[in-house]
Every structure is written in C-alpha cells, then in structure tokens.
Enzyme design. Structure first.
Site, PDB file in Angstrom:
ATOM      1  N   SER A 112       1.315   8.458   5.165  1.00 21.06           N
ATOM      2  CA  SER A 112       0.725   8.481   3.706  1.00 21.06           C
ATOM      3  C   SER A 112       1.808   8.937   2.908  1.00 21.06           C
ATOM      4  CB  SER A 112      -0.401   9.680   3.422  1.00 21.06           C
ATOM      5  OG  SER A 112      -0.727   9.745   2.245  1.00 21.06           O
ATOM      6  N   ARG A 113       2.223   7.811   1.835  1.00 20.51           N
ATOM      7  CA  ARG A 113       3.366   8.067   1.140  1.00 20.51           C
ATOM      8  C   ARG A 113       3.002   9.056  -0.263  1.00 20.51           C
ATOM      9  NH1 ARG A 113       4.908   1.883   0.985  1.00 20.51           N
ATOM     10  NH2 ARG A 113       4.670   1.641   3.132  1.00 20.51           N
ATOM     11  N   VAL A 114       1.573   9.377  -0.503  1.00 21.19           N
ATOM     12  CA  VAL A 114       1.181  10.280  -1.260  1.00 21.19           C
ATOM     13  C   VAL A 114       1.634  11.852  -0.814  1.00 21.19           C
ATOM     14  CG1 VAL A 114      -0.431  11.297  -2.866  1.00 21.19           C
ATOM     15  CG2 VAL A 114      -0.144   8.721  -2.604  1.00 21.19           C
ATOM     16  N   THR A 140       0.927  -1.170  -0.053  1.00 25.19           N
ATOM     17  CA  THR A 140      -0.238  -0.014   0.033  1.00 25.19           C
ATOM     18  C   THR A 140       0.703   1.177  -0.069  1.00 25.19           C
ATOM     19  OG1 THR A 140      -0.108  -0.335   2.559  1.00 25.19           O
ATOM     20  CG2 THR A 140      -1.711  -1.002   0.978  1.00 25.19           C
ATOM     21  N   ASP A 141       0.199   2.254  -0.232  1.00 20.03           N
ATOM     22  CA  ASP A 141       0.913   3.745  -0.413  1.00 20.03           C
ATOM     23  C   ASP A 141       0.671   4.430   1.152  1.00 20.03           C
ATOM     24  OD1 ASP A 141       1.134   3.456  -3.144  1.00 20.03           O
ATOM     25  OD2 ASP A 141      -1.143   4.043  -3.099  1.00 20.03           O
TER      26      ASP A 141
END
Lengths: 131, 515
Positions: free
Chosen positions: B373-375, B347-348
């Site tokens: 949250s990698r975004v 997941t991101d």
C-alpha cells in the site's frame, strides 16, 4: 484498403476543386467526370464512387425537403424557399412533400438540420413533458 | 382537477409557438451493436443519439462524413435509412441518496423491482477528476475488517487499492467483506457505539459478471444487513459491450454525488479486466486501430481517467472522499500482462492473492511479499500502527527462513523463534469469509501476538485460541473494548488492562486437545 484510402484522398481533393463559395459547380463536376472517364487513371472507379458520395453529401447540405400536412400552394412554397435562402445565404434547391402524418404545420429539413413545426412533433413533446 | 387543467393548459401554451430545431442523420450501416450514421453535422463526442423506438446510442467516432454510434440496447428494429437525431445531452445518470439499497444498470435504471428511484440530481457519466487544489492527502483509514489488510496493507479513504489475483482466489470476497465491515461500522456509529466515525457508503459495480454471481453477492449483502448502505451497479455478461463499458463510470458518478455532499464512499469495480475486454470489443467493431493484445491505444486512459476520479477532497470542497477497490484478474499469476501492469501503475498499491496460498488453506490468500500500500501507515490508526509495525517484516523473514528450514533440522534459537512467530502470525491472519473483525479485536489479538501470549499455544490451535479470546474480550471485557474503540490508541492504562484481560483469558484457556 490502401487503394480505397487513396481514392478517398483524391475524391476529397476533387470535391474541393468543385465547390465554389459553398456551392457545387455543376459544370466542373461534369468536366471532372469526363476527365476521369476518358483518362481512366489507376483506380478511377473507386475515385468516382467516393467522389459521387462526397458530391451527394455536399448537395444535400443545400437541399431542402419541405413536408407539410396539406399542399402549400405556389405562393407559400415560394416564400418558404426565399426564407431559407435568406437564412443560409446560398442557393437552396427544394423538394415539397405531402405528409398527412404530420397532422398540421410544416417540417423542413436542410442537410442535417430539421425545423419541426408540425402538430405531431408538438404533441410528442407534450407527451414527453407530461411523461 | 382545475389545477391539473391549468397545468396542462400552461404546458400547451408554452409549446404553442415554438418550432424546434434538431440535428438529424440517417442510418447507413448497422451491425455488431454499432451504427454508422450519415449527417449529424452538430454532433458532440459522447453525445446521446436518439434512434426510432426510444433506443439510445453513444456517439463515439466522429469521422469526416460518418458518425460511429454504439447502441445501448438491442438494435434489431433499426433499419438502414432510419432517421436518428442528436439530443444535445451528454450521457447522464440519476444520482442521489435514494440509490442506496438499490440495484441499477449502467443508465441508472432500477433492476430490483423496488419501484422508481427519486433522483436528487443528474450527473454526467464522464467527468474530469478533481484537480490538485481540490484534494488533500489520504490519512483516514478504511477499516476493511480483514486483519491481514488492516495490519499490513492499510487502505485509506480516497486511496485506490487494486485487488489482483487468479480466478477463484477470493478477490470478490475481500471486496464484499470490506463492504460488510463498512456497514457494521456505519450501524455501530448510528447506534452511538463508535465515536467520531464518518459513515462510508458503498458502491459495488459488477462488469460482465454472471448474473447468478451478482444475485449471490446481493443476497450476501442483504443477509449481512449491508445492502441499506450499498448501491449495486450491474451489467451482466449478456448485456451489450457498450453498457458494460459504461457501468464503472456510472458507479463513479453515483459515488461522486456522495463525495460532493462531503461524504465518504467506497467503490468496488469487479472487474476491470472484463471492462477492458468490453472496451476492446467496442473499439474493434468501431474499427479503431488495435495495439498490444488487440486492446486499443487508449486502454490505459480508459482506466486512468476512471480511477483518478477517486479522491479525498479538501475541507474547503466539503471533505468527501471516494476510495476505489478495482479488481483485476490475472492468468496463471502473471502480473506482467497488459491490463494488470496498467492498473498496478495507476493505483496506490495492490493486494495480490495467490492460488497456492489459497489451496494451502491460507485464506484470505494474500501474498505479503507482492502486496503493498503506497499510502502506508499514514492511513492507520495509532493502535494498529503500534501493534502491527513489525508484522510485515516478521512474515517476510518467516517466508525466507521457511525455505531454508526445509533442508535442515538443526536450527539456532533465533531462527526457530522467527519461524514459530511467523507460523503463528499466518494462523492469526486466517479469517472466514463475510466475517470482518472490528478494530478493537484486531488490535487486541495482534497485541497478544506481539507480546508473546500465543507463543505457548500450539500452531494448530492458534486460530481456536484467537476465536475464543475474541469471544472472551467482546463479551466479558466490553468496557475495555469500548475504550479501545474510542481512543483508537493503546495508552498505558489500556495496555495494562489489556495485559490483565489476556492473562486472565490465557489462564482459563484450554486447547481442543485439553492442554
């Protein structure tokens, strides 16, 4: 488990030796069985049963079961078998069955292929279509 | 009458001459929901196999002389020697707009007694995820309505954000809150109150859950008016493992249809630990070799191929998106177990919920340190970005200092200020379940916090002050809130108005103890 795996492997090799041009050679099968029964190599019973299973499956591939609602009669039977031979390009053994449940027409099974031209099948498809 | 007869006759005529060819096999062994079939020489992997009595199975193991078929129903009436046949179809499910507001099973059949579902298309359950060319980067936010998430762990459309935590820490609640928030926004947009808002449809997939839980969630969604935008796919704990295994893929197929129409979808998988368990059960009865924790070797691929199907498509492909919120349950907070690490790496980002925080009354019990949250801020509106920039840092410093502060009472001014600010942010982020907060109110309260308007409110009264401020702003300052909603940014003008509004409120605010 290991034994049964070995037996499977040996049985596969034996089958390979018995099948010539897509047909099982009866005399080779007999020779293989004789050799196994007299020599009694390690785990031979497992090999024989695995071999029997594979031979049965191989034979089924060229065995036709022809079911019909009413008995077909000699000439029709012969022409069906001849047609199948032409289609598969090999010797086909045949077995004729009388099955009134088909209502009419014929159902031919060779190995795992089934050609169904019976009235019963058509009615069922009609029912599926109309839903 | 004559029309019907004509149709019937033409149907009969079309059937007249044809002889059908099919591929059949014979049941050799059956048990534990798995049948071993001999024959079926033309079978495909994942093909549907028809058993007598209208039962279907899925061909999963193609061996040398046998085919392992998992039954999708009760196999009590299947006997050795029964003839089965291939259908030539991979597993497909009905999809379409009619699915909204409905509860279906893993095969897309309705379970809610609301009648037949008119399908717009049939979609394959297993599908290869969109490639690189078809995608674009995630940049549009999903407003979850949960202040802590929107401010610190933003989720974007097309992102995959894992919700992870022990049992009873509020994982499902976060997902349900998000769905309710989407419904509220969709409704506001339909009424013309929300500018430039693309609706998000939701799919909730319940895998191996208790039916009473699913019923409760459906009721909650109905009460909140969210069910009309939502499809629930459920395979309860009592269903065969095969159907539990299929449920998330079915949900995904339903979502993909919306995505292909250029629309946005949010899909919740509740939960993937139970999905992995169902798959393990199936693999073990199929006698596939087992690996770590007895899961089969392809358990990573099981989840990666599912979650990769979430995407944000490029404008050329219609610009649709599918956001996934998979849920994974941990045992005693252990995130390094097999399935959690797998899904974390796919997941991101993840939202990690902690039992300790939950019982301290910090709900949602989001652990700020472990959640990410990698975004990142690419998926935040300007307004939120402006007011929440340092919040995560403030909270991290607060947690660090909190441990020190327990030992000494003499603290310098700066430390004291950090502690005070931290304690107030924690209070601010506490939120009741099923009550998502709209963007403009989140921005306003965070702005007030950043600008020190909560500093003179006692920590225990921060929540009360926040609620009253929200009420004040939404009832008395509707126009300002409307501007903030439309602009989605704090311009100089909005900033000044916000300052006046908050000061106005603070002048009249009285805490419950009358201070």
């Amino acid at each position: 488990m290991k034994g049964s795996k070995d037996a499977q492997r040996i049985a596969r090799q034996l089958l390979k030796a018995t099948v010539e041009n897509g047909e099982v050679n009866g005399s080779t099968v007999k020779a293989v069985l004789r050799k196994l029964a007299t020599g009694k190599p390690r785990g031979y019973l497992g090999v024989i049963s695995a071999y029997a299973h594979l031979v049965r499956l191989e034979l089924e591939k060229s065995h036709a079961v022809i079911e019909s609602a009413s008995p077909l009669g000699g000439t029709l039977e012969a022409s069906v078998v001849a047609d199948l031979k032409g289609k598969y390009g090999k010797q086909i053994t045949s077995e004729f069955k009388h099955n009134p449940e088909l209502l009419g027409g014929m159902r031919v099974r060779v190995g795992s292929d089934v050609w169904d031209g019976s009235v019963r099948n058509r009615l069922e498809r009609l029912r599926e279509k109309i839903g | 009458m004559s029309n019907i007869l004509q149709e019937l006759e033409s149907e009969i005529a079309s059937l007249k001459t044809s002889v059908t060819k099919s591929n059949v096999g014979v049941v050799r062994e059956i048990g534990d929901g798995v049948a071993k079939i001999e024959g079926l020489s033309d079978v495909m992997l994942n093909e549907m196999i028809e058993f007598p009595g209208g039962l279907y199975g899925l061909a999963l193991n193609l061996e040398e002389t046998e085919v392992g078929v998992v039954l999708m129903g009760s196999g009590l009436n299947i006997k050795e020697g029964d003839e089965v046949r291939t259908t030539g179809r991979l597993l497909q499910v009905p999809v379409g707009r009619d699915m909204l507001g409905r509860t279906v099973d893993a095969l897309g059949a309705p379970l809610d007694g609301k009648g037949e579902i008119k399908a717009d298309a049939q979609y394959p359950v297993e599908k290869i995820a969109p490639g690189i060319i078809a995608r674009q980067s995630v940049s549009v936010p999903v407003q979850t309505g949960i202040q802590a998430i929107d401010a610190m762990i933003p989720v974007g459309r097309g992102q995959r954000e894992l919700i992870i935590g022990d049992r009873q820490t509020g994982k499902t609640t976060i997902a349900v809150d998000t769905i309710i928030s989407q419904a509220n926004q969709n409704r506001a947009a339909a009424e013309g109150k929300l500018k430039d808002h693309k609706p998000i449809y939701c799919i909730y997939v319940a895998i191996g859950q208790k039916l009473s839980n699913v019923a409760r969630i459906i009721q909650t969604l109905e009460n909140a008016g969210a069910m009309e935008y939502t499809t629930v796919v459920t395979e309860a704990a009592s269903e065969p493992a095969c159907k539990q295994y299929l449920a998330p893929y079915t949900g995904c197929a339903i979502g993909e249809w919306f995505m292909d129409q250029g629309e946005d979808v949010l899909i919740v998988f509740d939960d993937l630990s139970k999905h992995a368990v169902a798959y393990r059960e199936m693999s073990l009865v199929l006698r596939r070799p087992s690996g770590r924790e007895a899961y089969p070797g392809d358990v990573f691929y099981l989840h990666s191929r599912l979650l990769e199907r979430s995407a944000r498509l490029s404008e050329k492909e219609g610009g649709g998106s599918m956001t996934a919120l998979p849920i994974v349950e941990t045992q005693a907070g252990d995130v390094s177990a097999y399935i959690p690490t797998n899904v974390i790496s796919i997941t991101d980002g993840q939202i990690f919920l902690e039992t300790d925080l939950f019982y301290q009354g910090i709900r949602p019990a989001i652990s700020v340190g472990l959640s990410v949250s990698r975004v990142g801020s690419a998926a935040q509106t300007k307004a939120i970005k402006k007011v929440s920039g340092t919040t995560k840092l403030d909270l991290a410093q607060y947690r660090e200092l909190q441990a020190f502060a327990q030992f000494g009472s003499d603290l310098d001014e700066k430390t004291k200020a950090t502690l005070d600010r931290g304690a107030r942010i924690v209070e601010l982020f506490k939120q009741n379940q099923y009550s998502p907060i709209p963007l403009e109110l989140q921005v306003s309260t965070l702005w007030a916090m950043q600008n020190g308007h909560f500093d003179d409110v006692a920590v225990e009264h921060v929540k009360d002050c926040q609620l009253k401020m929200e009420e004040f702003l939404s009832t008395r300052k509707d126009e300002l809130m409307g501007k903030l909603r439309d602009e989605k940014a704090i311009t100089d003008e909005i900033g000044a108005e916000l300052k006046t509004a908050v000061e106005d409120f603070k002048n009249n605010y009285k805490s419950p103890t009358g201070e």
